[in-house]
Design a protein around this motif. Structure first.
Motif, mmCIF file in Angstrom:
data_model
loop_
_atom_site.group_PDB
_atom_site.id
_atom_site.type_symbol
_atom_site.label_atom_id
_atom_site.label_comp_id
_atom_site.label_asym_id
_atom_site.label_seq_id
_atom_site.Cartn_x
_atom_site.Cartn_y
_atom_site.Cartn_z
ATOM 1 N N ASP A 78 0.900 -0.966 0.148
ATOM 2 C CA ASP A 78 -0.112 -0.022 0.062
ATOM 3 C C ASP A 78 0.824 1.259 0.048
ATOM 4 O O ASP A 78 1.470 1.721 0.992
ATOM 5 N N LEU A 79 1.036 1.646 -1.086
ATOM 6 C CA LEU A 79 1.820 3.067 -1.238
ATOM 7 C C LEU A 79 1.263 4.119 -0.456
ATOM 8 O O LEU A 79 2.030 5.065 -0.080
ATOM 9 N N ASP A 80 0.224 4.165 -0.344
ATOM 10 C CA ASP A 80 -0.344 5.131 0.666
ATOM 11 C C ASP A 80 -0.026 5.392 2.243
ATOM 12 O O ASP A 80 -0.351 5.897 2.921
ATOM 13 N N ARG A 81 0.465 4.011 2.372
ATOM 14 C CA ARG A 81 1.337 4.043 3.812
ATOM 15 C C ARG A 81 2.495 4.961 3.941
ATOM 16 O O ARG A 81 2.817 5.177 5.290
ATOM 17 N N ILE A 82 3.024 5.334 2.894
ATOM 18 C CA ILE A 82 4.290 6.313 3.022
ATOM 19 C C ILE A 82 3.962 7.375 2.304
ATOM 20 O O ILE A 82 2.915 7.785 1.615
ATOM 21 N N SER A 83 4.804 8.408 2.739
ATOM 22 C CA SER A 83 4.545 9.743 1.991
ATOM 23 C C SER A 83 5.840 10.074 1.239
ATOM 24 O O SER A 83 6.860 9.227 1.253
ATOM 25 N N ALA A 84 5.704 11.328 0.764
ATOM 26 C CA ALA A 84 6.935 11.726 -0.263
ATOM 27 C C ALA A 84 8.514 11.586 0.768
ATOM 28 O O ALA A 84 8.471 12.165 2.000
ATOM 29 N N GLY A 85 9.273 11.180 0.133
ATOM 30 C CA GLY A 85 10.617 11.082 0.640
ATOM 31 C C GLY A 85 10.923 9.731 1.299
ATOM 32 O O GLY A 85 11.709 9.464 2.025
ATOM 33 N N GLN A 86 9.978 8.676 1.253
ATOM 34 C CA GLN A 86 9.929 7.332 1.861
ATOM 35 C C GLN A 86 9.873 6.216 0.546
ATOM 36 O O GLN A 86 9.364 6.707 -0.524
ATOM 37 N N ALA A 87 10.423 5.183 1.011
ATOM 38 C CA ALA A 87 10.660 4.135 0.008
ATOM 39 C C ALA A 87 9.810 3.099 0.695
ATOM 40 O O ALA A 87 9.844 2.737 1.599
ATOM 41 N N GLN A 88 9.396 2.019 -0.224
ATOM 42 C CA GLN A 88 8.827 0.790 0.125
ATOM 43 C C GLN A 88 9.140 -0.474 -0.602
ATOM 44 O O GLN A 88 9.162 -0.253 -1.855
ATOM 45 N N TYR A 89 9.254 -1.420 -0.044
ATOM 46 C CA TYR A 89 9.234 -2.697 -0.583
ATOM 47 C C TYR A 89 7.914 -3.052 -1.231
ATOM 48 O O TYR A 89 7.155 -3.167 -0.474
ATOM 49 N N THR A 90 7.970 -3.770 -2.341
ATOM 50 C CA THR A 90 6.468 -4.262 -2.913
ATOM 51 C C THR A 90 6.905 -5.292 -3.849
ATOM 52 O O THR A 90 7.907 -5.578 -4.441
ATOM 53 N N LEU A 91 5.768 -5.653 -4.419
ATOM 54 C CA LEU A 91 5.673 -6.833 -5.380
ATOM 55 C C LEU A 91 5.078 -6.550 -6.373
ATOM 56 O O LEU A 91 3.862 -5.812 -6.467
ATOM 57 N N CYS A 92 5.355 -7.149 -7.820
ATOM 58 C CA CYS A 92 4.693 -7.014 -8.910
ATOM 59 C C CYS A 92 4.225 -8.459 -9.131
ATOM 60 O O CYS A 92 5.001 -9.395 -9.126
ATOM 61 N N LEU A 93 3.049 -8.672 -9.147
ATOM 62 C CA LEU A 93 2.387 -10.052 -9.085
ATOM 63 C C LEU A 93 1.449 -10.057 -10.265
ATOM 64 O O LEU A 93 1.242 -9.318 -11.126
ATOM 65 N N ASP A 94 1.303 -11.528 -10.765
ATOM 66 C CA ASP A 94 0.573 -11.593 -11.940
ATOM 67 C C ASP A 94 -0.858 -12.091 -11.809
ATOM 68 O O ASP A 94 -1.160 -12.109 -10.269
ATOM 69 N N GLU A 95 -1.859 -12.479 -12.404
ATOM 70 C CA GLU A 95 -3.159 -12.668 -12.223
ATOM 71 C C GLU A 95 -3.331 -14.034 -11.229
ATOM 72 O O GLU A 95 -4.201 -14.093 -10.530
ATOM 73 N N THR A 96 -2.245 -14.942 -11.265
ATOM 74 C CA THR A 96 -2.409 -16.117 -10.375
ATOM 75 C C THR A 96 -1.843 -15.819 -8.929
ATOM 76 O O THR A 96 -1.873 -16.758 -7.857
ATOM 77 N N GLY A 97 -1.120 -14.595 -8.764
ATOM 78 C CA GLY A 97 -0.553 -14.188 -7.493
ATOM 79 C C GLY A 97 0.794 -14.669 -7.519
ATOM 80 O O GLY A 97 1.401 -14.522 -6.610
ATOM 81 N N GLY A 98 1.327 -15.146 -8.465
ATOM 82 C CA GLY A 98 2.603 -15.235 -8.565
ATOM 83 C C GLY A 98 3.572 -14.083 -8.648
ATOM 84 O O GLY A 98 3.108 -13.046 -9.285
ATOM 85 N N VAL A 99 4.826 -14.052 -8.388
ATOM 86 C CA VAL A 99 5.789 -12.917 -8.191
ATOM 87 C C VAL A 99 6.655 -12.831 -9.438
ATOM 88 O O VAL A 99 7.390 -13.312 -9.881
ATOM 89 N N VAL A 100 6.248 -11.708 -10.449
ATOM 90 C CA VAL A 100 6.745 -11.414 -11.581
ATOM 91 C C VAL A 100 8.204 -10.492 -11.282
ATOM 92 O O VAL A 100 9.083 -10.859 -11.688
ATOM 93 N N ASP A 101 8.142 -9.792 -9.815
ATOM 94 C CA ASP A 101 9.384 -9.460 -9.553
ATOM 95 C C ASP A 101 8.915 -8.634 -8.039
ATOM 96 O O ASP A 101 7.819 -8.376 -7.536
ATOM 97 N N ASP A 102 10.141 -8.644 -7.164
ATOM 98 C CA ASP A 102 10.156 -7.856 -5.979
ATOM 99 C C ASP A 102 10.866 -6.392 -6.247
ATOM 100 O O ASP A 102 11.926 -6.589 -6.907
ATOM 101 N N LEU A 103 10.288 -5.235 -5.696
ATOM 102 C CA LEU A 103 11.220 -4.021 -5.974
ATOM 103 C C LEU A 103 10.927 -3.346 -4.947
ATOM 104 O O LEU A 103 10.258 -3.246 -3.828
ATOM 105 N N ILE A 104 11.524 -2.052 -5.096
ATOM 106 C CA ILE A 104 11.678 -1.063 -4.143
ATOM 107 C C ILE A 104 11.040 0.422 -5.014
ATOM 108 O O ILE A 104 11.465 0.566 -6.092
#
Length: 364
Positions: A78-104
Protein backbone atom coordinates in the motif's frame (compact mmCIF):
# COMPACT_ATOMS: atom_id res chain seq x y z
CA UNK A 1 20.67 -15.34 -30.44
CA UNK A 2 22.18 -14.63 -27.01
CA UNK A 3 22.44 -10.94 -26.17
CA UNK A 4 25.87 -9.71 -25.04
CA UNK A 5 26.19 -8.94 -21.33
CA UNK A 6 25.87 -5.31 -20.31
CA UNK A 7 28.67 -3.67 -18.35
CA UNK A 8 28.09 -1.28 -15.42
CA UNK A 9 29.67 2.16 -15.51
CA UNK A 10 32.23 1.00 -12.93
CA UNK A 11 33.27 -2.12 -14.84
CA UNK A 12 36.87 -0.96 -15.35
CA UNK A 13 37.17 -0.02 -11.66
CA UNK A 14 36.20 -3.58 -10.75
CA UNK A 15 38.58 -5.09 -13.30
CA UNK A 16 41.45 -2.99 -11.92
CA UNK A 17 40.72 -4.44 -8.46
CA UNK A 18 41.04 -7.98 -9.82
CA UNK A 19 37.35 -8.77 -9.64
CA UNK A 20 36.03 -12.15 -10.64
CA UNK A 21 32.98 -11.50 -12.80
CA UNK A 22 29.74 -13.40 -13.31
CA UNK A 23 26.49 -12.86 -15.19
CA UNK A 24 23.57 -11.39 -13.20
CA UNK A 25 20.34 -10.63 -15.00
CA UNK A 26 22.06 -9.86 -18.28
CA UNK A 27 24.91 -7.88 -16.71
CA UNK A 28 28.54 -8.80 -16.07
CA UNK A 29 29.02 -7.93 -12.40
CA UNK A 30 31.77 -8.42 -9.78
CA UNK A 31 31.35 -11.66 -7.85
CA UNK A 32 34.31 -11.12 -5.51
CA UNK A 33 37.61 -9.23 -5.46
CA UNK A 34 41.19 -10.52 -5.54
CA UNK A 35 42.31 -8.97 -2.23
CA UNK A 36 39.32 -10.12 -0.23
CA UNK A 37 37.14 -12.95 -1.34
CA UNK A 38 33.71 -13.76 -0.01
CA UNK A 39 34.66 -14.32 3.64
CA UNK A 40 36.58 -11.06 4.06
CA UNK A 41 33.94 -9.09 2.18
CA UNK A 42 31.11 -10.62 4.20
CA UNK A 43 32.94 -9.92 7.47
CA UNK A 44 33.65 -6.32 6.46
CA UNK A 45 29.93 -5.67 6.13
CA UNK A 46 29.05 -7.37 9.41
CA UNK A 47 31.85 -5.69 11.40
CA UNK A 48 32.99 -2.55 9.53
CA UNK A 49 31.80 -1.22 6.16
CA UNK A 50 31.62 -2.45 2.58
CA UNK A 51 30.47 -1.00 -0.72
CA UNK A 52 28.67 -2.93 -3.48
CA UNK A 53 28.07 -1.90 -7.05
CA UNK A 54 24.48 -3.04 -7.66
CA UNK A 55 23.96 -1.01 -10.81
CA UNK A 56 22.54 -4.07 -12.55
CA UNK A 57 19.34 -3.39 -10.63
CA UNK A 58 16.69 -1.83 -12.84
CA UNK A 59 15.41 1.74 -12.74
CA UNK A 60 12.12 3.07 -14.04
CA UNK A 61 10.19 6.30 -13.59
CA UNK A 62 6.42 6.64 -13.42
CA UNK A 63 5.30 10.25 -13.81
CA UNK A 64 2.11 12.15 -14.46
CA UNK A 65 -0.96 13.29 -12.60
CA UNK A 66 -1.92 10.54 -10.16
CA UNK A 67 1.20 8.41 -10.83
CA UNK A 68 1.40 7.19 -7.21
CA UNK A 69 -2.27 6.19 -7.19
CA UNK A 70 -1.75 4.29 -10.47
CA UNK A 71 1.29 2.40 -9.12
CA UNK A 72 -0.64 1.66 -5.93
CA UNK A 73 -3.44 0.04 -7.94
CA UNK A 74 -0.90 -2.23 -9.67
CA UNK A 75 1.73 -3.29 -7.11
CA UNK A 76 1.02 -5.25 -3.95
CA UNK A 77 2.02 -3.04 -1.04
CA UNK A 78 0.00 0.00 0.00
CA UNK A 79 1.88 3.02 -1.31
CA UNK A 80 -0.47 5.27 0.65
CA UNK A 81 1.18 4.03 3.84
CA UNK A 82 4.19 6.19 2.99
CA UNK A 83 4.65 9.81 2.02
CA UNK A 84 7.03 11.76 -0.20
CA UNK A 85 10.63 11.03 0.75
CA UNK A 86 9.97 7.44 1.76
CA UNK A 87 10.62 4.11 0.02
CA UNK A 88 8.69 0.84 0.16
CA UNK A 89 9.35 -2.81 -0.60
CA UNK A 90 6.59 -4.12 -2.86
CA UNK A 91 5.74 -6.87 -5.34
CA UNK A 92 4.62 -7.03 -8.93
CA UNK A 93 2.26 -10.02 -9.18
CA UNK A 94 0.54 -11.78 -12.05
CA UNK A 95 -3.13 -12.78 -12.11
CA UNK A 96 -2.37 -16.08 -10.30
CA UNK A 97 -0.61 -14.35 -7.39
CA UNK A 98 2.82 -15.40 -8.66
CA UNK A 99 5.65 -12.92 -8.24
CA UNK A 100 6.81 -11.25 -11.45
CA UNK A 101 9.32 -9.28 -9.38
CA UNK A 102 10.03 -7.74 -6.00
CA UNK A 103 11.16 -4.15 -6.06
CA UNK A 104 11.61 -0.89 -4.17
CA UNK A 105 9.29 2.06 -4.87
CA UNK A 106 10.59 5.54 -4.08
CA UNK A 107 7.72 7.98 -3.59
CA UNK A 108 8.94 11.41 -4.70
CA UNK A 109 5.38 12.73 -4.70
CA UNK A 110 1.82 12.04 -5.78
CA UNK A 111 2.85 12.42 -9.41
CA UNK A 112 6.33 10.90 -9.36
CA UNK A 113 7.42 7.38 -8.38
CA UNK A 114 10.85 5.87 -9.01
CA UNK A 115 11.12 2.08 -9.13
CA UNK A 116 14.11 -0.23 -8.64
CA UNK A 117 13.22 -3.73 -9.90
CA UNK A 118 15.57 -6.67 -10.33
CA UNK A 119 17.77 -6.58 -13.42
CA UNK A 120 16.28 -9.51 -15.34
CA UNK A 121 12.70 -8.41 -14.66
CA UNK A 122 12.90 -4.69 -15.39
CA UNK A 123 11.62 -4.88 -18.95
CA UNK A 124 8.64 -7.02 -17.91
CA UNK A 125 7.69 -4.73 -15.01
CA UNK A 126 7.89 -1.72 -17.32
CA UNK A 127 5.87 -3.55 -19.99
CA UNK A 128 3.08 -4.41 -17.58
CA UNK A 129 2.89 -0.91 -16.15
CA UNK A 130 2.98 0.68 -19.59
CA UNK A 131 0.16 -1.56 -20.82
CA UNK A 132 -2.08 -0.41 -17.95
CA UNK A 133 -1.04 3.25 -17.70
CA UNK A 134 -3.88 5.71 -18.38
CA UNK A 135 -3.45 8.78 -20.58
CA UNK A 136 -1.20 11.34 -18.96
CA UNK A 137 0.99 8.87 -17.08
CA UNK A 138 4.33 7.87 -18.57
CA UNK A 139 6.43 4.87 -17.66
CA UNK A 140 10.07 5.25 -18.70
CA UNK A 141 12.82 2.66 -18.32
CA UNK A 142 16.05 4.30 -17.06
CA UNK A 143 18.10 1.16 -16.51
CA UNK A 144 21.46 2.48 -17.72
CA UNK A 145 21.04 6.14 -16.75
CA UNK A 146 21.78 5.52 -13.08
CA UNK A 147 24.24 3.53 -11.01
CA UNK A 148 23.37 2.17 -7.56
CA UNK A 149 26.00 1.85 -4.82
CA UNK A 150 25.14 0.06 -1.57
CA UNK A 151 27.22 1.19 1.42
CA UNK A 152 26.55 -1.30 4.21
CA UNK A 153 27.87 -1.99 7.68
CA UNK A 154 28.28 -0.49 11.16
CA UNK A 155 30.54 2.30 9.86
CA UNK A 156 28.41 3.16 6.81
CA UNK A 157 27.01 6.35 8.32
CA UNK A 158 30.51 7.47 9.37
CA UNK A 159 31.86 6.98 5.85
CA UNK A 160 29.04 8.85 4.12
CA UNK A 161 28.94 11.66 6.69
CA UNK A 162 32.65 12.14 6.07
CA UNK A 163 31.81 12.81 2.43
CA UNK A 164 29.20 15.37 3.41
CA UNK A 165 26.23 13.15 2.57
CA UNK A 166 23.15 12.94 4.83
CA UNK A 167 22.88 9.91 7.11
CA UNK A 168 20.42 10.77 9.90
CA UNK A 169 17.15 10.02 8.10
CA UNK A 170 14.98 7.08 9.13
CA UNK A 171 15.02 3.56 7.73
CA UNK A 172 13.31 3.30 4.32
CA UNK A 173 13.41 7.06 3.81
CA UNK A 174 15.53 8.96 1.32
CA UNK A 175 16.82 12.41 0.60
CA UNK A 176 18.43 14.02 -2.42
CA UNK A 177 21.83 15.56 -1.77
CA UNK A 178 24.59 17.05 -3.89
CA UNK A 179 28.01 15.45 -4.24
CA UNK A 180 30.56 16.96 -6.59
CA UNK A 181 27.83 19.00 -8.23
CA UNK A 182 25.67 15.93 -8.94
CA UNK A 183 22.38 14.99 -7.31
CA UNK A 184 22.57 11.74 -5.34
CA UNK A 185 19.56 9.93 -3.87
CA UNK A 186 20.58 8.60 -0.45
CA UNK A 187 18.17 5.94 0.84
CA UNK A 188 18.40 4.19 4.21
CA UNK A 189 18.00 0.66 2.98
CA UNK A 190 19.94 -2.40 1.89
CA UNK A 191 19.96 -6.17 1.45
CA UNK A 192 22.40 -7.20 4.18
CA UNK A 193 20.65 -6.77 7.54
CA UNK A 194 23.18 -4.12 8.56
CA UNK A 195 22.81 -0.37 8.96
CA UNK A 196 23.33 0.94 5.45
CA UNK A 197 22.43 3.11 2.51
CA UNK A 198 21.77 2.73 -1.20
CA UNK A 199 22.92 5.63 -3.35
CA UNK A 200 21.38 6.31 -6.75
CA UNK A 201 23.72 8.43 -8.85
CA UNK A 202 23.88 9.27 -12.59
CA UNK A 203 26.05 6.62 -14.24
CA UNK A 204 28.48 9.14 -15.69
CA UNK A 205 29.31 10.39 -12.17
CA UNK A 206 29.47 7.01 -10.43
CA UNK A 207 33.28 6.82 -10.62
CA UNK A 208 33.80 9.92 -8.48
CA UNK A 209 31.47 8.69 -5.74
CA UNK A 210 32.82 5.11 -5.79
CA UNK A 211 36.41 6.32 -5.53
CA UNK A 212 35.58 8.56 -2.59
CA UNK A 213 33.75 5.81 -0.70
CA UNK A 214 36.60 3.34 -1.21
CA UNK A 215 39.18 5.97 -0.23
CA UNK A 216 37.19 6.56 2.98
CA UNK A 217 37.76 2.94 3.97
CA UNK A 218 34.86 0.93 2.59
CA UNK A 219 35.91 -2.49 1.28
CA UNK A 220 34.70 -3.26 -2.25
CA UNK A 221 32.35 -6.24 -2.02
CA UNK A 222 30.98 -8.50 -4.74
CA UNK A 223 27.61 -10.08 -5.25
CA UNK A 224 28.71 -13.40 -3.73
CA UNK A 225 29.03 -11.75 -0.31
CA UNK A 226 25.74 -9.95 -0.89
CA UNK A 227 24.15 -13.36 -1.32
CA UNK A 228 25.59 -14.85 1.87
CA UNK A 229 24.59 -11.72 3.80
CA UNK A 230 20.99 -11.74 2.55
CA UNK A 231 20.63 -15.48 3.14
CA UNK A 232 21.74 -15.08 6.76
CA UNK A 233 18.90 -12.57 7.12
CA UNK A 234 16.36 -14.80 5.36
CA UNK A 235 15.77 -12.17 2.68
CA UNK A 236 14.24 -13.75 -0.43
CA UNK A 237 15.88 -13.71 -3.85
CA UNK A 238 13.57 -13.51 -6.83
CA UNK A 239 13.89 -16.54 -9.06
CA UNK A 240 14.68 -18.75 -6.07
CA UNK A 241 12.61 -17.89 -2.98
CA UNK A 242 10.00 -15.84 -4.86
CA UNK A 243 8.87 -16.54 -8.41
CA UNK A 244 5.88 -16.93 -10.67
CA UNK A 245 5.43 -20.32 -8.95
CA UNK A 246 6.13 -19.10 -5.40
CA UNK A 247 3.57 -16.64 -4.06
CA UNK A 248 4.13 -14.11 -1.26
CA UNK A 249 1.82 -16.17 0.97
CA UNK A 250 4.09 -19.19 0.55
CA UNK A 251 7.25 -17.08 0.94
CA UNK A 252 6.09 -15.35 4.15
CA UNK A 253 6.08 -12.03 2.31
CA UNK A 254 2.47 -11.21 3.08
CA UNK A 255 3.70 -8.18 5.04
CA UNK A 256 4.44 -6.61 1.63
CA UNK A 257 0.79 -6.91 0.57
CA UNK A 258 -1.83 -4.24 1.16
CA UNK A 259 -4.56 -6.73 2.00
CA UNK A 260 -7.17 -4.03 2.56
CA UNK A 261 -6.53 -2.21 -0.71
CA UNK A 262 -9.40 -2.45 -3.19
CA UNK A 263 -7.12 -3.31 -6.10
CA UNK A 264 -3.70 -4.67 -7.01
CA UNK A 265 -2.58 -7.22 -9.59
CA UNK A 266 -3.23 -10.79 -8.41
CA UNK A 267 -5.42 -9.67 -5.49
CA UNK A 268 -8.24 -12.20 -5.86
CA UNK A 269 -5.92 -15.19 -6.26
CA UNK A 270 -3.85 -14.12 -3.29
CA UNK A 271 -6.86 -13.56 -1.05
CA UNK A 272 -8.14 -17.02 -1.94
CA UNK A 273 -4.80 -18.66 -1.15
CA UNK A 274 -4.55 -16.80 2.15
CA UNK A 275 -8.06 -17.91 3.15
CA UNK A 276 -7.46 -21.55 2.18
CA UNK A 277 -3.94 -21.68 3.58
CA UNK A 278 -0.83 -22.23 1.43
CA UNK A 279 0.15 -25.77 0.42
CA UNK A 280 3.77 -25.00 1.29
CA UNK A 281 5.63 -22.42 3.39
CA UNK A 282 9.18 -21.06 3.40
CA UNK A 283 11.25 -22.10 6.42
CA UNK A 284 14.88 -21.81 7.42
CA UNK A 285 17.15 -24.83 7.76
CA UNK A 286 20.28 -25.00 9.89
CA UNK A 287 22.74 -27.83 9.25
CA UNK A 288 23.48 -30.19 12.13
CA UNK A 289 26.01 -32.13 10.06
CA UNK A 290 28.92 -30.84 7.99
CA UNK A 291 27.03 -29.89 4.86
CA UNK A 292 26.42 -26.84 2.71
CA UNK A 293 22.81 -26.77 1.46
CA UNK A 294 22.22 -25.84 -2.16
CA UNK A 295 19.14 -24.92 -4.15
CA UNK A 296 16.93 -27.83 -5.28
CA UNK A 297 18.16 -30.29 -2.66
CA UNK A 298 15.29 -32.47 -1.38
CA UNK A 299 14.12 -32.05 2.21
CA UNK A 300 13.36 -35.47 3.70
CA UNK A 301 11.25 -36.58 6.66
CA UNK A 302 12.49 -39.31 9.03
CA UNK A 303 10.95 -42.04 6.86
CA UNK A 304 12.70 -40.71 3.74
CA UNK A 305 9.60 -39.08 2.26
CA UNK A 306 10.32 -35.81 0.47
CA UNK A 307 8.53 -32.97 2.27
CA UNK A 308 10.14 -29.99 0.63
CA UNK A 309 12.92 -28.47 -1.42
CA UNK A 310 15.73 -26.01 -0.76
CA UNK A 311 15.30 -22.70 -2.57
CA UNK A 312 18.52 -20.98 -1.38
CA UNK A 313 21.46 -22.45 0.49
CA UNK A 314 24.95 -21.41 1.52
CA UNK A 315 27.60 -21.57 4.24
CA UNK A 316 27.07 -18.86 6.87
CA UNK A 317 30.38 -17.05 7.46
CA UNK A 318 28.94 -15.54 10.64
CA UNK A 319 27.48 -18.71 12.17
CA UNK A 320 30.02 -21.12 10.63
CA UNK A 321 27.28 -23.58 9.63
CA UNK A 322 25.31 -24.44 6.52
CA UNK A 323 22.01 -22.57 6.24
CA UNK A 324 19.14 -22.63 3.79
CA UNK A 325 15.68 -21.42 2.91
CA UNK A 326 13.31 -24.20 1.87
CA UNK A 327 9.69 -24.62 0.86
CA UNK A 328 8.13 -27.29 3.08
CA UNK A 329 4.74 -28.88 2.47
CA UNK A 330 2.24 -27.80 5.12
CA UNK A 331 0.51 -31.20 4.96
CA UNK A 332 3.71 -32.81 6.24
CA UNK A 333 3.25 -31.23 9.66
CA UNK A 334 6.95 -30.29 9.73
CA UNK A 335 7.55 -27.07 11.64
CA UNK A 336 9.91 -25.01 13.75
CA UNK A 337 12.34 -27.06 15.83
CA UNK A 338 11.85 -30.30 13.90
CA UNK A 339 14.81 -32.26 12.64
CA UNK A 340 14.69 -33.31 8.99
CA UNK A 341 17.37 -34.19 6.45
CA UNK A 342 18.76 -33.03 3.15
CA UNK A 343 19.64 -35.30 0.28
CA UNK A 344 23.22 -34.20 -0.43
CA UNK A 345 24.22 -36.20 -3.50
CA UNK A 346 22.63 -39.33 -2.05
CA UNK A 347 23.84 -38.74 1.52
CA UNK A 348 21.37 -37.80 4.26
CA UNK A 349 22.49 -34.74 6.24
CA UNK A 350 20.60 -33.66 9.35
CA UNK A 351 19.16 -30.13 9.50
CA UNK A 352 16.87 -28.34 11.96
CA UNK A 353 13.86 -26.31 10.87
CA UNK A 354 14.13 -22.72 12.14
CA UNK A 355 12.50 -19.38 11.50
CA UNK A 356 14.90 -16.85 9.91
CA UNK A 357 16.84 -14.70 10.38
CA UNK A 358 19.88 -16.81 11.16
CA UNK A 359 21.74 -13.69 12.38
CA UNK A 360 20.20 -10.85 14.39
CA UNK A 361 19.37 -7.83 12.27
CA UNK A 362 21.26 -4.59 12.91
CA UNK A 363 18.94 -2.48 10.76
CA UNK A 364 17.74 0.55 12.70
Amino acid sequence: MTQPLRHPALYHRHAALGAKFAAFGGWEMPLEYADGGVLKEHTAVREDVGVFDVSHLGKARVRGRGAAAFVNACLSNDLDRISAGQAQYTLCLDETGGVVDDLIAYRFGDDDVFLIPNAANTAEVVRRLTAQAPAGIGVVEQHELFAVLAVQGPRSAEVLAGLGLPTEHEYMSFTVASYGGTDVVVCRTGYTGEHGYELVVPSHDAHTLWDAIVAAGARPCGLAARDTLRTEMGYPLHGQDLSLDITPVQARSGWAVGWNKPAFWGREALLAEKAAGPRRVLWGLEALDRAVPRAHMAVLAADGTQVGEVTSGTFSPTRKVGIALALIDTASGVGEGDEVALDVRGRRCAVRVVKPPFVKSSVK
